[in-house]
Design a protein around this motif. Structure first.
Motif, PDB file in Angstrom:
ATOM      1  N   GLN A 192       0.819  -1.220   0.000  1.00 11.25           N
ATOM      2  CA  GLN A 192       0.000   0.000   0.000  1.00 11.25           C
ATOM      3  C   GLN A 192       0.854   1.271   0.000  1.00 11.25           C
ATOM      4  OE1 GLN A 192      -3.499   0.169   0.051  1.00 11.25           O
ATOM      5  NE2 GLN A 192      -3.445  -2.043  -0.287  1.00 11.25           N
ATOM      6  N   ALA A 193       2.070   1.137   0.516  1.00 10.29           N
ATOM      7  CA  ALA A 193       2.935   2.316   0.608  1.00 10.29           C
ATOM      8  C   ALA A 193       3.315   2.864  -0.756  1.00 10.29           C
ATOM      9  CB  ALA A 193       4.185   1.982   1.411  1.00 10.29           C
ATOM     10  N   LYS A 194       3.165   2.065  -1.811  1.00 15.49           N
ATOM     11  CA  LYS A 194       3.484   2.546  -3.164  1.00 15.49           C
ATOM     12  C   LYS A 194       2.592   3.713  -3.560  1.00 15.49           C
ATOM     13  CE  LYS A 194       4.507   0.009  -6.580  1.00 15.49           C
ATOM     14  NZ  LYS A 194       4.403  -0.934  -7.717  1.00 15.49           N
ATOM     15  N   ALA A 195       1.397   3.785  -2.959  1.00 14.02           N
ATOM     16  CA  ALA A 195       0.449   4.850  -3.312  1.00 14.02           C
ATOM     17  C   ALA A 195       0.630   6.096  -2.454  1.00 14.02           C
ATOM     18  CB  ALA A 195      -0.980   4.320  -3.175  1.00 14.02           C
ATOM     19  N   LEU A 196       1.677   6.139  -1.637  1.00 15.38           N
ATOM     20  CA  LEU A 196       1.877   7.275  -0.729  1.00 15.38           C
ATOM     21  C   LEU A 196       1.999   8.581  -1.509  1.00 15.38           C
ATOM     22  CD1 LEU A 196       2.413   8.062   2.278  1.00 15.38           C
ATOM     23  CD2 LEU A 196       4.851   7.825   1.771  1.00 15.38           C
ATOM     24  N   ASP A 197       1.162   9.555  -1.158  1.00 16.13           N
ATOM     25  CA  ASP A 197       1.138  10.872  -1.805  1.00 16.13           C
ATOM     26  C   ASP A 197       1.550  11.906  -0.759  1.00 16.13           C
ATOM     27  OD1 ASP A 197       0.644  13.252  -3.064  1.00 16.13           O
ATOM     28  OD2 ASP A 197      -1.438  12.834  -3.576  1.00 16.13           O
ATOM     29  N   THR A 198       2.648  12.606  -1.011  1.00 14.55           N
ATOM     30  CA  THR A 198       3.160  13.548  -0.011  1.00 14.55           C
ATOM     31  C   THR A 198       2.900  15.005  -0.388  1.00 14.55           C
ATOM     32  OG1 THR A 198       5.344  13.450  -1.065  1.00 14.55           O
ATOM     33  CG2 THR A 198       4.953  11.992   0.816  1.00 14.55           C
ATOM     34  N   SER A 199       1.832  15.251  -1.124  1.00 14.98           N
ATOM     35  CA  SER A 199       1.414  16.637  -1.353  1.00 14.98           C
ATOM     36  C   SER A 199       0.572  17.083  -0.162  1.00 14.98           C
ATOM     37  CB  SER A 199       0.624  16.747  -2.654  1.00 14.98           C
ATOM     38  OG  SER A 199      -0.494  15.881  -2.633  1.00 14.98           O
ATOM     39  N   LEU A 200       0.187  18.344  -0.147  1.00 13.09           N
ATOM     40  CA  LEU A 200      -0.579  18.857   0.989  1.00 13.09           C
ATOM     41  C   LEU A 200      -1.950  18.188   1.071  1.00 13.09           C
ATOM     42  CD1 LEU A 200       0.245  22.653   0.735  1.00 13.09           C
ATOM     43  CD2 LEU A 200       0.888  21.129   2.592  1.00 13.09           C
ATOM     44  N   PRO A 201      -2.367  17.758   2.270  1.00 17.69           N
ATOM     45  CA  PRO A 201      -3.673  17.102   2.408  1.00 17.69           C
ATOM     46  C   PRO A 201      -4.815  18.029   2.050  1.00 17.69           C
ATOM     47  CG  PRO A 201      -2.311  16.731   4.348  1.00 17.69           C
ATOM     48  CD  PRO A 201      -1.624  17.778   3.532  1.00 17.69           C
ATOM     49  N   VAL A 203      -5.306   4.178   6.091  1.00 16.57           N
ATOM     50  CA  VAL A 203      -6.195   4.832   7.062  1.00 16.57           C
ATOM     51  C   VAL A 203      -6.347   6.322   6.767  1.00 16.57           C
ATOM     52  CG1 VAL A 203      -6.537   5.398   9.498  1.00 16.57           C
ATOM     53  CG2 VAL A 203      -5.718   3.125   8.844  1.00 16.57           C
ATOM     54  N   PHE A 204      -5.259   7.070   6.761  1.00 23.19           N
ATOM     55  CA  PHE A 204      -5.361   8.527   6.628  1.00 23.19           C
ATOM     56  C   PHE A 204      -5.589   8.956   5.183  1.00 23.19           C
ATOM     57  CE2 PHE A 204      -3.687   8.650  10.900  1.00 23.19           C
ATOM     58  CZ  PHE A 204      -4.264   9.793  11.430  1.00 23.19           C
ATOM     59  N   GLN A 205      -4.733   8.472   4.277  1.00 20.53           N
ATOM     60  CA  GLN A 205      -4.824   8.946   2.895  1.00 20.53           C
ATOM     61  C   GLN A 205      -6.106   8.465   2.218  1.00 20.53           C
ATOM     62  OE1 GLN A 205      -1.153   8.984   0.558  1.00 20.53           O
ATOM     63  NE2 GLN A 205      -2.260   8.040  -1.139  1.00 20.53           N
ATOM     64  N   ASN A 206      -6.424   7.174   2.380  1.00 18.45           N
ATOM     65  CA  ASN A 206      -7.607   6.612   1.720  1.00 18.45           C
ATOM     66  C   ASN A 206      -8.862   6.691   2.574  1.00 18.45           C
ATOM     67  OD1 ASN A 206      -5.892   6.002  -0.379  1.00 18.45           O
ATOM     68  ND2 ASN A 206      -5.625   3.860   0.197  1.00 18.45           N
TER      69      ASN A 206
END
Length: 740
Positions: free
Chosen positions: A381-390, A594-597
């Motif tokens: 799942q970490a492959k989808a990590l998006d580090t732009s502003l929430p 949890v947080f991103q999705n």
């Protein structure tokens, strides 16, 4: 005797530092500084070259008065502006009275005043409480005639001030929850209030000394308010963790008949080496963060390094001295429902884990598949990590600055706070003194204003309505704000439309920078700098993305070196690195899930998820998790190695190591999880994300990784675990053995 002298010195220094810890947060900043960034360059240009009175500014949002363009509203506004100009620290005031610009006329009749600030005695944030008092006094003064009047501050500085308050509140709330819960867990682990209190006191002392030292450092360097959160979170976690190991080793020695002084020496010798390796791996992660030129991340690096250092120092000096004085009395006031620790009790306690260890070593490949498969799926799942502003509104909802910002947005003027500050400089022509220069700036202003993402462009040409001859009619304050002293550079305040999100603003900044001054102005040799909050966010993301690989390499390389020195084994070190990377990837996968999705994020006060995570979170979490995860690996491998050196085979040494450490790892992990989870219930979303990631990583690491996968890999590797020199006894042990 020397141990007691060293302990006395450490105790004296600790006591001397305690008073300085109480108000250390007053010296910490909430403003983010990105060294060498274009946004920071713009800020410096405005201060040095323009001498602008609005380098730092706040927005006073006004509601409940007659429209500012009416006679009655103008009179009320005059009262407010006059009081602001008399306020110490105010370097400039601009309202509808000074600039008859429709931007000051918000929808619904509200207005706002731009207030420039300058502070000589400290950070500009220190002026915010006085401005709050003035706003409250003015509102009371006007309320007799206008009962619904509201005066509220917003802007980057008041928002940062309120974030500081939210951070401090989160720390206090977290401590109130953590300390009782931790004490209960320690009582369950030890059964004795005295034994339970020692790790808790070490954790609190580690926090206090770290805050005191960072308070001194903040007088010279820019340190972030995140120091307070991270020092508390990690101080409780590491301080308790390390002291827990020392107390456990001491009680083992007492249980087999040693007196207090002898047991404390044995505990310090056996646990001390393990703790030094563990603290080294934690410290390496934090030192790597110092290479990132962002004040927040460097602050976390300093706080983490200090917490790890103070925790291991206190545990290796004060704790053995106290334990030596206590001796068997450590079990005084033992709770009635807990059996007294003796040699038979210790053996019975380890039997369960010994049996579990035998199951693992009997079926290592099955254990790897059963435990590794879910972790790999989570890590994927970490492959989808998006580090732009929430996305969404993640600022503290109850803060005045946030309410005022929402009011500005309802007035369709929210872009005033988030404007792009563009500085354009021409190679030869003076903007103020030549038609060619003036026309270039006028064309650029119109070009930027024609962009659908733009609400307004405010520049020296728009204020003079395109007529250079009108320039002398503008106030000196206005000319200093928008025109450099040499006349060759000008500031354009580009106000984004209300519908433009933070992410879109960041994309816009990058687009302008990529296009460049020559394409935008048509003048060869022209330069363009973009600053403001959107530009700061863009620079922040870029620097973290660029520095993440080097930080990762430093952490992994430094940790590998520390493990090689500690264990003198290549495979044991490489295995530890691989398992840590798995723990980190799995915790990042959980963060995404949890947080991103948004799967279950509503239980953490974030309904619907955030769509991305703050750029700060992955790099900081990686540095922390990598060190923390290594704790349990060091605890386990050190005990297995001891068992091998005592003559046991690999098949017997692994269950024996688990019997002696699994209970400790479980207790320590439970405490760590409680500490980190407590910080997920606050209002500070960055800390909430970090707390969740750390709690998840510790849970994964202390269960599947160290209790299943780690022992299985040790069994598969066999004697290769300790190649080339792991099984050789350390020189200190050989000397002790010969003396005995």
């Amino acid at each position: 005797m020397r141990r007691f002298w060293v302990s006395g010195i450490v105790l004296a220094v600790t006591i001397a530092l305690l008073p300085f810890s109480f108000h250390a947060e007053r010296r910490l900043e909430t403003a983010t500084r990105v060294e060498g960034s274009q946004a920071e360059t713009v800020r410096q240009e405005l201060a040095d070259r323009f001498r602008s009175p609005f380098v730092d500014r706040v927005v006073l949002v006004i509601q409940g008065l007659p429209p500012a363009n009416s006679e009655e509203g103008g009179q009320a506004l005059e009262t407010i502006v006059a009081s602001l100009k008399d306020q110490p620290g105010v370097s400039g005031v601009v309202s509808y009275l000074e600039l008859r610009d429709p931007i000051f006329l918000g929808q619904g009749g509200g207005t706002f005043v731009l207030v420039g600030l300058t502070s000589v005695d400290g950070p500009v944030e220190s002026l915010v409480p006085k401005l709050h008092q003035l706003a409250g006094s003015l509102a009371d003064q006007l309320r007799g005639r206008y009962p619904s009047v509201k005066l509220e501050l917003t802007g980057e500085i008041p928002l940062n001030f309120d974030i500081r308050k939210a951070s401090a509140d989160d720390v206090r709330r977290g401590e109130r929850l953590v300390i009782p819960a931790t004490l209960v867990l320690l009582l369950v682990a030890f059964g004795s209030p005295i034994a339970a209190l020692i790790p808790l006191v070490v954790g609190e002392l580690a926090i206090a000394t770290t805050l005191a030292i960072t308070g001194f450092l903040a007088q010279r360097w820019h340190l972030s308010i995140l120091v307070q959160n991270l020092a508390t979170m990690l101080g409780l976690g590491l301080g308790i963790d390390y002291a827990l190991l020392m107390v456990s080793r001491f009680r083992e020695a007492i249980s087999i008949g040693h007196d207090g002084p002898t047991a404390s020496v044995i505990a310090a010798r056996q646990a001390g080496h393990t703790l030094l390796i563990s603290a080294s791996t934690v410290a390496i992660g934090f030192l790597a963060l110092l290479t990132v030129p962002i004040s927040e991340i460097r602050s976390i690096g300093i706080a983490g390094f200090m917490v790890a250092g103070m925790s291991v120092l206190l545990t290796n000096t004060l704790v053995p001295a106290v334990l030596g004085l206590l001796g068997p009395r450590i079990d005084l006031c033992r709770l009635p429902f807990t059996p007294k620790l003796d040699i038979h009790r210790a053996a019975r306690t380890g039997d369960r884990w010994r049996r579990w260890g035998k199951v693992i070593v009997a079926h290592p490949w099955l254990a790897l598949i059963l435990a590794g498969t879910p972790l790999l799926l989570l890590a994927w799942q970490a492959k989808a990590l998006d580090t732009s502003l929430p996305r969404g509104d993640w600022l503290p909802k109850t803060a005045e600055s946030v309410r005022a910002l929402h009011t500005l947005e309802q007035m369709n003027r929210g872009g005033v706070v988030e404007s792009l500050r563009v500085i354009v400089e021409l190679p030869t022509d003076s903007i103020a003194q030549t038609d060619a220069g003036w026309n270039v700036l006028d064309r650029l202003s119109k070009r930027l204003a024609s962009d659908p993402r733009c609400d307004r462009v405010i520049s020296i040409t728009t204020l003079a309505e395109g007529n250079r001859s009108s320039l002398p009619n503008l106030s000196r304050e206005t000319r200093r704000t928008f025109l450099s002293s040499d006349g060759r550079a000008a500031l354009l305040e580009v106000v984004p439309a209300g519908s433009i999100s933070l992410r879109e603003q960041v994309s816009w900044v990058r687009e302008l920078r990529k296009t460049g001054a020559e394409a935008l102005t048509g003048v060869p040799g022209a330069t363009l700098l973009v600053g403001g909050i959107p530009a700061l966010n863009a620079d922040y993301e870029t620097i973290i993305r660029d520095r993440f690989p080097s930080v990762t390499a430093l952490v992994v390389g430094g940790t590998l070196l520390a493990l090689l020195c500690g264990f003198r084994s290549i495979f044991a070190a490489l295995k530890a690195i691989a398992l840590n990377l798995l723990s980190v990837a799995a915790s990042f996968g959980a963060l995404v899930f949890v947080f991103q999705n948004g799967h279950g994020s509503r239980f953490l006060g974030v309904p619907g998820g955030t769509g991305s995570v703050f750029p700060l979170v992955p790099i900081v979490a990686f540095a922390i998790v990598f060190g923390l995860s290594m704790d349990y690996e060091v605890f386990l491998v050190a005990r297995v190695l001891e068992a091998r050196r005592s003559g046991l085979s690999e098949m017997d040494a692994i269950p024996e190591g688990m019997a002696r450490t699994a209970g400790l790892i479980t207790s320590a992990a439970a405490i760590m999880i409680v500490v980190f989870a407590a910080f997920t219930i606050g209002d500070f979303l960055v800390v909430k994300m970090i707390g969740f990631t750390l709690a998840t990583a510790v849970f994964i690491d202390a269960t599947l990784v160290r209790i299943v996968i780690g022992p299985a890999l040790l069994r598969i590797a066999g004697d290769w675990n300790w190649w080339p020199g792991g099984l050789a006894k350390p020189r200190t042990e050989s000397v002790m053995a010969s003396r005995e």
